[in-house]
Design an enzyme around this catalytic site. Sequence first.
Site, mmCIF file in Angstrom:
data_model
loop_
_atom_site.group_PDB
_atom_site.id
_atom_site.type_symbol
_atom_site.label_atom_id
_atom_site.label_comp_id
_atom_site.label_asym_id
_atom_site.label_seq_id
_atom_site.Cartn_x
_atom_site.Cartn_y
_atom_site.Cartn_z
ATOM 1 N N ARG A 52 -10.833 -2.416 -3.086
ATOM 2 C CA ARG A 52 -10.126 -1.126 -3.714
ATOM 3 C C ARG A 52 -9.098 -1.942 -4.656
ATOM 4 O O ARG A 52 -8.948 -1.499 -5.772
ATOM 5 C CB ARG A 52 -9.202 -0.504 -2.705
ATOM 6 C CG ARG A 52 -8.184 -1.440 -2.049
ATOM 7 C CD ARG A 52 -7.228 -0.734 -1.056
ATOM 8 N NE ARG A 52 -6.365 -1.671 -0.446
ATOM 9 C CZ ARG A 52 -5.206 -1.409 0.296
ATOM 10 N NH1 ARG A 52 -4.743 -0.164 -0.051
ATOM 11 N NH2 ARG A 52 -4.604 -2.055 0.691
ATOM 12 N N SER A 79 -1.853 2.917 -2.585
ATOM 13 C CA SER A 79 -2.878 2.525 -1.567
ATOM 14 C C SER A 79 -4.330 2.707 -2.331
ATOM 15 O O SER A 79 -5.325 1.614 -1.716
ATOM 16 C CB SER A 79 -2.762 3.493 -0.408
ATOM 17 O OG SER A 79 -1.720 3.533 0.065
ATOM 18 N N GLU A 121 -5.985 17.492 -1.769
ATOM 19 C CA GLU A 121 -7.360 17.099 -2.182
ATOM 20 C C GLU A 121 -8.241 18.075 -2.901
ATOM 21 O O GLU A 121 -9.010 17.974 -3.673
ATOM 22 C CB GLU A 121 -8.003 16.338 -0.960
ATOM 23 C CG GLU A 121 -7.435 15.233 -0.765
ATOM 24 C CD GLU A 121 -6.322 15.188 0.227
ATOM 25 O OE1 GLU A 121 -5.784 16.248 0.644
ATOM 26 O OE2 GLU A 121 -5.469 14.153 0.647
ATOM 27 N N PHE A 147 -10.176 11.596 3.768
ATOM 28 C CA PHE A 147 -9.580 12.756 3.185
ATOM 29 C C PHE A 147 -10.560 13.537 2.475
ATOM 30 O O PHE A 147 -10.286 14.642 1.908
ATOM 31 C CB PHE A 147 -8.349 12.606 2.469
ATOM 32 C CG PHE A 147 -7.314 12.086 3.392
ATOM 33 C CD1 PHE A 147 -7.446 12.622 4.796
ATOM 34 C CD2 PHE A 147 -6.399 11.052 3.039
ATOM 35 C CE1 PHE A 147 -6.277 11.893 5.547
ATOM 36 C CE2 PHE A 147 -5.229 10.596 3.896
ATOM 37 C CZ PHE A 147 -5.229 11.058 5.149
ATOM 38 N N HIS A 171 -10.310 2.827 1.785
ATOM 39 C CA HIS A 171 -10.060 2.734 3.349
ATOM 40 C C HIS A 171 -11.278 3.206 4.000
ATOM 41 O O HIS A 171 -11.164 4.302 4.773
ATOM 42 C CB HIS A 171 -8.881 3.415 3.810
ATOM 43 C CG HIS A 171 -7.444 2.859 3.103
ATOM 44 N ND1 HIS A 171 -7.260 2.736 1.721
ATOM 45 C CD2 HIS A 171 -6.336 2.468 3.753
ATOM 46 C CE1 HIS A 171 -5.945 2.554 1.512
ATOM 47 N NE2 HIS A 171 -5.407 2.136 2.784
ATOM 48 N N ASP A 179 -3.576 2.868 11.997
ATOM 49 C CA ASP A 179 -3.603 4.259 11.656
ATOM 50 C C ASP A 179 -4.547 4.834 12.694
ATOM 51 O O ASP A 179 -4.145 6.105 12.946
ATOM 52 C CB ASP A 179 -3.755 4.565 10.310
ATOM 53 C CG ASP A 179 -2.687 4.263 9.214
ATOM 54 O OD1 ASP A 179 -1.666 3.839 9.730
ATOM 55 O OD2 ASP A 179 -3.052 4.486 8.017
ATOM 56 N N ARG A 230 -10.189 -1.272 2.199
ATOM 57 C CA ARG A 230 -8.706 -1.576 2.300
ATOM 58 C C ARG A 230 -8.539 -3.039 2.743
ATOM 59 O O ARG A 230 -7.508 -3.871 1.787
ATOM 60 C CB ARG A 230 -7.888 -0.936 3.540
ATOM 61 C CG ARG A 230 -6.401 -1.306 3.834
ATOM 62 C CD ARG A 230 -6.040 -0.746 5.125
ATOM 63 N NE ARG A 230 -4.449 -0.689 5.226
ATOM 64 C CZ ARG A 230 -3.952 -1.876 5.798
ATOM 65 N NH1 ARG A 230 -4.797 -2.428 6.553
ATOM 66 N NH2 ARG A 230 -2.690 -1.843 5.820
#
Length: 377
Positions: A52, A79, A121, A147, A171, A179, A230
């Site tokens: 990322r 992020s 989104e 997501f 991620h 998480d 990530r």
Amino acid sequence: LESEWKEKFNSYRKTYPELASEWDNMMNFKFPDTWDKDIPVFPPDTKGIATRAASGKVMNEIANHIPSLIGGSADLNPSTNTELKGKGNFQFPDTADKNVQGAASGEWGYGGANIAFGVREHAMGSISNGMALHGGLIPFAGTFLIFSDYMRPAVRLAALMKLHVIYVFTHDSLALGEDGPTHQPVEQLSSLRAMPGLTVVRPADANEAAKAWEIAVTHKHGPVALIFTRQKVPVIDRDKYESAEGVKRGGYILADSAPHKPDVILIAAGSEVHIALEAYERLKTEKIKARVVNMASWELFEEQSEDYKNKVLPSDIKARVSVEAGSTHGWHKYSGLDGIAIGIDHFGASAPGEILLEKFGFTAENIINKARILLAG
């Protein structure tokens, strides 16, 4: 109204010929010949970099040459690393409160390249579709891979309409860690790959992340989903192993036993590729001839000739192990009925990413053990 517009635009064309030419190029998707000249090349590094983060560096260099790149990340810029630095915010210029969530560096106005979509989104995906339908812009929409479910209807429509939209999904596995299972994607990769017309690319390291962006920018026949990590992954030594250019063919031989025929084929994608390479090197010390195939994009691989596909995955080599930190659904297409698919077919857990990968079998040792089982059988 149309004739009025044409009259105004003809006047604009005479007054600003260079800008009008740029407009024509954007509307016809002609990129500058040197659009990719500043894309970084990352040196080999065992400590590595998150893909990322590599993606963020690459897309910023591309944006310096292609001003039509525009988008946002449902306010997850820090992020997803999707801020186009210094390119401004696409926002009403006189916004009283400049402390807008998702805001980026640069001016506020309608020339901004960063859109603060808000945490929504589906709307982000739909707006991106609208921009692509208008033409002249290359919209990107970024968020966590988990997501992607929220924007799935918009993604499906983009695929159905063959729109040039780029998705930046970060991620990408249970390695995101604490998480927990609500944020750890399991079935999302196989679900996206099942969607007709969507090209999914999951690069193995920073240089493959750069090639993935090249694919996304130049792919004109539908949306492209870029899948990034990530966690840090090693930057593969391309003097020792095959070039990252192989990503453009979807799947390619990264390491081999040539000139000898391999005993076993290890097939991996994304952050699991370097683990397969470690297994390959250890098998070599045991005099077991192995091949590592990097299957970064199923869709691009399936577009290749039958000769090429059979060269990468010879039909007479049945001992195959696939490895990906996601659902095994679909992987038997490449590992075969006689092969073994290492993956995760249940929800994850809350723990540091490196511990989860070890506990769920995403290790070189597990890959080696599975290879031994196949060869002993």
